[in-house]
Design a protein around this motif. Structure first.
Motif, PDB file in Angstrom:
ATOM      1  N   SER A 100       1.062  -1.328  -0.219  1.00  0.00           N
ATOM      2  CA  SER A 100       0.082  -0.042  -0.319  1.00  0.00           C
ATOM      3  C   SER A 100       0.899   1.099  -0.013  1.00  0.00           C
ATOM      4  O   SER A 100      -0.055   2.520  -0.451  1.00  0.00           O
ATOM      5  N   VAL A 101       1.954   1.260   0.389  1.00  0.00           N
ATOM      6  CA  VAL A 101       2.469   2.598   0.511  1.00  0.00           C
ATOM      7  C   VAL A 101       3.931   2.392  -0.235  1.00  0.00           C
ATOM      8  O   VAL A 101       5.479   3.095  -0.811  1.00  0.00           O
ATOM      9  N   SER A 102       4.383   1.113  -1.326  1.00  0.00           N
ATOM     10  CA  SER A 102       5.214   1.267  -2.405  1.00  0.00           C
ATOM     11  C   SER A 102       4.721   2.348  -3.573  1.00  0.00           C
ATOM     12  O   SER A 102       3.691   2.375  -3.701  1.00  0.00           O
ATOM     13  N   LEU A 103       5.954   2.880  -3.939  1.00  0.00           N
ATOM     14  CA  LEU A 103       5.497   4.275  -4.806  1.00  0.00           C
ATOM     15  C   LEU A 103       4.989   3.811  -5.882  1.00  0.00           C
ATOM     16  O   LEU A 103       4.136   4.645  -6.108  1.00  0.00           O
ATOM     17  N   ALA A 104       4.798   2.155  -6.969  1.00  0.00           N
ATOM     18  CA  ALA A 104       3.688   1.817  -7.609  1.00  0.00           C
ATOM     19  C   ALA A 104       2.380   2.003  -7.978  1.00  0.00           C
ATOM     20  O   ALA A 104       1.810   1.878  -8.440  1.00  0.00           O
TER      21      ALA A 104
END
Length: 291
Positions: A100-104
């Motif tokens: 949920s916090v990944s840049l993707a």
């Protein structure tokens, strides 16, 4: 607990929530300060659910800030990428939080409207009930259900695929790191997915791509000759960025940028290079996240 203790106990959760809505750590800190001031003015003895109440305050402040941030992005020079965070290993162990916090994923959330984004995060990441979400965003439960369904469908069509274990992702990034350090073209092509996309964000201050670069051959050539000065002393360190493996790049001893990657089936399918100095101010300071 007293008001201050309650806020501190929920701070990591609130930071994560607001950051996922905004994609900016600096703006998130401002929103938390505003939320804290609002919380101090509340009669805490009347609050039955402290977590829900704090989430409601923070969400409303985040939505106000998101609209301001949207106007800033309209005049931003080049592609806008979320502000990267140096995160602890325990974030990667929570697979859902890390995704949920990944840049993707944050880039996918950028394609949602403000209310859709808040509703998606509150429902899918923090698992709030629809009545709690309705109070937080100022909508009816019926409207929130419709918004949540629409946002979920939109994200599902664009979200990163979950393929491979964290260990496989790290192995892929280590191979990517070696290829980047040597600049060997074929090694880069081998570790990149055929449809890989590279984006970079310099904010008009540092040299960066003005458009996405697509395809393994094109991205490999970019990485081999174009992203860093070859006449400078460059080091590439493997770190945890937004819950996953990433690279911290230094040029002549100074932080020059961060590269976060998306890995699918053992190959790098997305490379996100942040060079804007304003987005790197806290990159050496580990950020605690939570749900």
């Amino acid at each position: 607990m007293q008001g201050t203790e309650v806020f501190v106990a929920h701070r990591n959760l609130l930071f994560t929530l607001v950051y996922e809505i905004l994609g900016s750590a600096a703006d998130t800190e401002d929103v938390l300060q505003e939320s804290w001031l609002l919380w101090t003015g509340v009669d805490h003895s009347t609050v039955l659910n402290q977590r829900a109440y704090l989430i409601r305050i923070a969400t409303r402040q985040a939505l106000k800030r998101l609209r301001t941030l949207g106007r800033r992005k309209e005049t931003y020079v080049g592609p806008w990428l979320p502000e990267p965070l140096l995160t602890a290993p325990d974030v990667a162990e929570d697979v859902e939080l890390a995704e949920s916090v990944s840049l993707a994923m944050l880039l996918v959330l950028e394609t949602l409207g403000p209310t859709e984004r808040a509703v998606f995060v509150l429902r899918e990441v923090f698992e709030l009930e629809y009545d709690e979400i309705a109070q937080a965003v100022g909508k009816t439960q019926t409207a929130v259900r419709q918004i949540a369904h629409r946002a979920r469908t939109h994200v599902a069509a664009r979200r990163p695929r979950r393929t491979g274990s964290p260990a496989e992702h790290r192995a892929a990034l280590e191979a990517f790191q070696r290829a980047v350090e040597t600049g060997e073209l074929q090694s880069l092509v081998d570790i990149l997915a055929p449809d890989v996309v590279a984006l970079s964000d310099g904010g008009g201050v540092k040299h960066a791509l003005l458009r996405p670069i697509v395809g393994a051959d094109n991205v490999a050539r970019l990485l081999a000759v174009g992203w860093w000065k070859r006449d400078a002393e460059r080091t590439v360190e493997l770190v945890q960025i937004n819950g996953g493996p990433g690279l911290l790049v230094r040029v002549d001893g100074e932080i020059d940028g961060v590269v976060a990657v998306r890995v699918d089936d053992g190959r790098v399918s997305g490379a996100y290079h942040v060079r804007n100095p304003e987005k790197l101010l806290r990159i050496e300071q580990e950020t605690a996240l939570g749900r």
